[in-house]
Write a protein that holds these residues in place. Structure first.
Motif, PDB file in Angstrom:
ATOM      1  N   TYR A  75      -4.224  10.537  -1.301  1.00 34.67           N
ATOM      2  CA  TYR A  75      -4.773   9.339  -1.906  1.00 34.67           C
ATOM      3  C   TYR A  75      -4.062   8.103  -1.376  1.00 34.67           C
ATOM      4  N   CYS A  76      -4.814   7.050  -1.112  1.00 35.91           N
ATOM      5  CA  CYS A  76      -4.193   5.764  -0.867  1.00 35.91           C
ATOM      6  C   CYS A  76      -4.293   4.920  -2.123  1.00 35.91           C
ATOM      7  N   ALA A  77      -3.379   3.982  -2.254  1.00 37.73           N
ATOM      8  CA  ALA A  77      -3.309   3.158  -3.446  1.00 37.73           C
ATOM      9  C   ALA A  77      -2.779   1.779  -3.087  1.00 37.73           C
ATOM     10  N   ALA A  78      -3.124   0.807  -3.915  1.00 39.03           N
ATOM     11  CA  ALA A  78      -2.733  -0.582  -3.697  1.00 39.03           C
ATOM     12  C   ALA A  78      -2.036  -1.135  -4.922  1.00 39.03           C
ATOM     13  N   HIS A 122       6.675   4.300  -6.795  1.00 38.95           N
ATOM     14  CA  HIS A 122       6.332   4.701  -8.153  1.00 38.95           C
ATOM     15  C   HIS A 122       4.841   4.549  -8.408  1.00 38.95           C
ATOM     16  N   GLN A 123       4.214   5.627  -8.843  1.00 43.65           N
ATOM     17  CA  GLN A 123       2.778   5.636  -9.066  1.00 43.65           C
ATOM     18  C   GLN A 123       2.343   4.601 -10.095  1.00 43.65           C
ATOM     19  N   SER A 124       3.180   4.338 -11.082  1.00 47.64           N
ATOM     20  CA  SER A 124       2.815   3.416 -12.147  1.00 47.64           C
ATOM     21  C   SER A 124       2.648   1.985 -11.655  1.00 47.64           C
ATOM     22  N   HIS A 125       3.160   1.673 -10.480  1.00 55.76           N
ATOM     23  CA  HIS A 125       3.046   0.325  -9.932  1.00 55.76           C
ATOM     24  C   HIS A 125       1.723   0.085  -9.223  1.00 55.76           C
ATOM     25  N   TYR A 126       0.962   1.131  -8.996  1.00 60.83           N
ATOM     26  CA  TYR A 126      -0.287   1.019  -8.243  1.00 60.83           C
ATOM     27  C   TYR A 126      -1.467   0.974  -9.192  1.00 60.83           C
ATOM     28  N   ASN A 127      -2.319  -0.026  -9.028  1.00 59.72           N
ATOM     29  CA  ASN A 127      -3.438  -0.222  -9.937  1.00 59.72           C
ATOM     30  C   ASN A 127      -4.800   0.029  -9.313  1.00 59.72           C
ATOM     31  N   MET A 173       0.824  -1.196   0.000  1.00 57.13           N
ATOM     32  CA  MET A 173       0.000   0.000   0.000  1.00 57.13           C
ATOM     33  C   MET A 173       0.864   1.254   0.000  1.00 57.13           C
ATOM     34  N   GLY A 174       0.313   2.316  -0.568  1.00 55.11           N
ATOM     35  CA  GLY A 174       1.019   3.581  -0.590  1.00 55.11           C
ATOM     36  C   GLY A 174       0.086   4.753  -0.364  1.00 55.11           C
TER      37      GLY A 174
END
Length: 123
Positions: A95-98, A106-111, A34-35
Protein backbone atom coordinates in the motif's frame (compact mmCIF):
# COMPACT_ATOMS: atom_id res chain seq x y z
CA UNK A 1 -8.02 14.73 -0.48
CA UNK A 2 -5.29 12.92 -2.38
CA UNK A 3 -6.41 9.71 -4.09
CA UNK A 4 -3.79 7.02 -4.59
CA UNK A 5 -3.69 4.06 -6.99
CA UNK A 6 -0.94 1.44 -6.80
CA UNK A 7 0.23 -0.64 -9.74
CA UNK A 8 3.12 -2.87 -10.75
CA UNK A 9 2.54 -5.83 -8.48
CA UNK A 10 2.68 -9.39 -9.70
CA UNK A 11 4.45 -12.71 -9.45
CA UNK A 12 8.23 -12.78 -9.46
CA UNK A 13 10.89 -15.37 -8.73
CA UNK A 14 13.07 -15.06 -5.65
CA UNK A 15 16.03 -12.84 -6.43
CA UNK A 16 14.07 -10.92 -9.03
CA UNK A 17 12.87 -7.34 -9.14
CA UNK A 18 9.66 -5.36 -9.37
CA UNK A 19 8.90 -1.67 -9.46
CA UNK A 20 5.69 -0.50 -7.85
CA UNK A 21 4.10 2.80 -8.79
CA UNK A 22 1.62 4.92 -6.88
CA UNK A 23 -0.22 7.51 -8.93
CA UNK A 24 -1.80 10.40 -7.05
CA UNK A 25 -4.69 12.57 -8.14
CA UNK A 26 -5.20 16.10 -6.95
CA UNK A 27 -3.08 19.23 -6.78
CA UNK A 28 -1.41 18.67 -3.40
CA UNK A 29 0.90 15.72 -4.09
CA UNK A 30 4.10 17.75 -3.78
CA UNK A 31 3.04 18.91 -0.31
CA UNK A 32 2.72 15.33 0.99
CA UNK A 33 5.27 13.02 2.45
CA UNK A 34 4.71 9.50 1.15
CA UNK A 35 5.11 6.00 2.51
CA UNK A 36 4.89 2.37 1.48
CA UNK A 37 3.47 -0.28 3.80
CA UNK A 38 2.76 -3.97 3.33
CA UNK A 39 0.52 -6.60 4.85
CA UNK A 40 0.71 -10.37 4.53
CA UNK A 41 -2.35 -12.55 5.24
CA UNK A 42 -2.89 -12.94 8.98
CA UNK A 43 -0.16 -10.40 9.75
CA UNK A 44 -0.21 -6.80 10.87
CA UNK A 45 0.48 -4.07 8.36
CA UNK A 46 4.11 -3.01 8.57
CA UNK A 47 6.17 -0.05 7.45
CA UNK A 48 8.39 -0.46 4.41
CA UNK A 49 9.72 2.92 3.27
CA UNK A 50 8.99 6.64 3.35
CA UNK A 51 10.08 9.73 1.46
CA UNK A 52 9.86 13.44 2.20
CA UNK A 53 8.01 16.02 0.10
CA UNK A 54 10.90 16.86 -2.19
CA UNK A 55 12.55 13.46 -2.03
CA UNK A 56 15.47 14.75 -0.02
CA UNK A 57 14.98 12.34 2.88
CA UNK A 58 14.16 8.63 2.88
CA UNK A 59 13.66 6.03 5.57
CA UNK A 60 13.52 2.22 5.30
CA UNK A 61 12.57 -0.72 7.43
CA UNK A 62 15.59 -2.80 8.36
CA UNK A 63 14.12 -5.78 6.53
CA UNK A 64 14.29 -4.02 3.14
CA UNK A 65 17.26 -1.69 3.58
CA UNK A 66 19.75 -2.13 0.76
CA UNK A 67 17.22 -3.96 -1.41
CA UNK A 68 14.35 -1.49 -1.85
CA UNK A 69 14.50 2.12 -3.02
CA UNK A 70 11.71 4.66 -2.68
CA UNK A 71 11.62 7.63 -5.04
CA UNK A 72 9.17 10.20 -6.33
CA UNK A 73 8.54 12.30 -9.39
CA UNK A 74 6.44 15.26 -8.35
CA UNK A 75 6.01 16.38 -11.97
CA UNK A 76 4.21 13.08 -12.59
CA UNK A 77 2.45 12.93 -9.21
CA UNK A 78 3.94 9.48 -8.71
CA UNK A 79 5.92 7.68 -6.02
CA UNK A 80 7.83 4.48 -6.76
CA UNK A 81 9.16 1.51 -4.86
CA UNK A 82 11.97 -0.33 -6.64
CA UNK A 83 12.29 -3.79 -5.12
CA UNK A 84 15.40 -5.83 -5.86
CA UNK A 85 16.68 -9.16 -4.55
CA UNK A 86 13.14 -10.14 -3.63
CA UNK A 87 12.56 -12.87 -1.07
CA UNK A 88 9.48 -15.05 -0.43
CA UNK A 89 8.98 -13.18 2.85
CA UNK A 90 8.39 -10.01 0.82
CA UNK A 91 5.09 -11.51 -0.35
CA UNK A 92 2.31 -9.15 0.73
CA UNK A 93 -0.18 -6.57 -0.41
CA UNK A 94 1.71 -3.30 -0.77
CA UNK A 95 0.00 0.00 0.00
CA UNK A 96 1.08 3.55 -0.62
CA UNK A 97 -0.02 6.31 1.70
CA UNK A 98 0.19 10.08 2.02
CA UNK A 99 0.54 12.40 4.99
CA UNK A 100 0.39 16.17 5.22
CA UNK A 101 3.03 15.96 7.94
CA UNK A 102 6.73 15.20 7.74
CA UNK A 103 8.30 11.90 6.75
CA UNK A 104 7.13 9.18 9.13
CA UNK A 105 7.20 5.42 9.67
CA UNK A 106 3.98 5.49 11.74
CA UNK A 107 0.75 4.40 10.10
CA UNK A 108 -1.32 6.75 12.26
CA UNK A 109 0.30 9.75 10.56
CA UNK A 110 -1.03 8.81 7.13
CA UNK A 111 -4.51 9.95 6.19
CA UNK A 112 -4.74 8.81 2.57
CA UNK A 113 -4.27 5.22 1.42
CA UNK A 114 -4.36 3.36 -1.86
CA UNK A 115 -6.18 0.07 -2.37
CA UNK A 116 -3.00 -1.97 -2.55
CA UNK A 117 -1.23 -4.15 -5.10
CA UNK A 118 -0.32 -7.81 -4.60
CA UNK A 119 3.32 -8.87 -4.71
CA UNK A 120 4.05 -12.60 -4.70
CA UNK A 121 7.61 -13.91 -4.59
CA UNK A 122 8.04 -17.59 -5.37
CA UNK A 123 10.88 -19.75 -4.10
Amino acid sequence: QVQLVESGGGLVQAGGSLRLSCAASGRTFSSRSMGWFRQAPGKEREFVAAISRNGGSTYYADSVKGRFTISRDNAKNTVYLQMNSLKPEDTAVYYCAATAGPISQHQSHYNNWGQGTQVTVSS
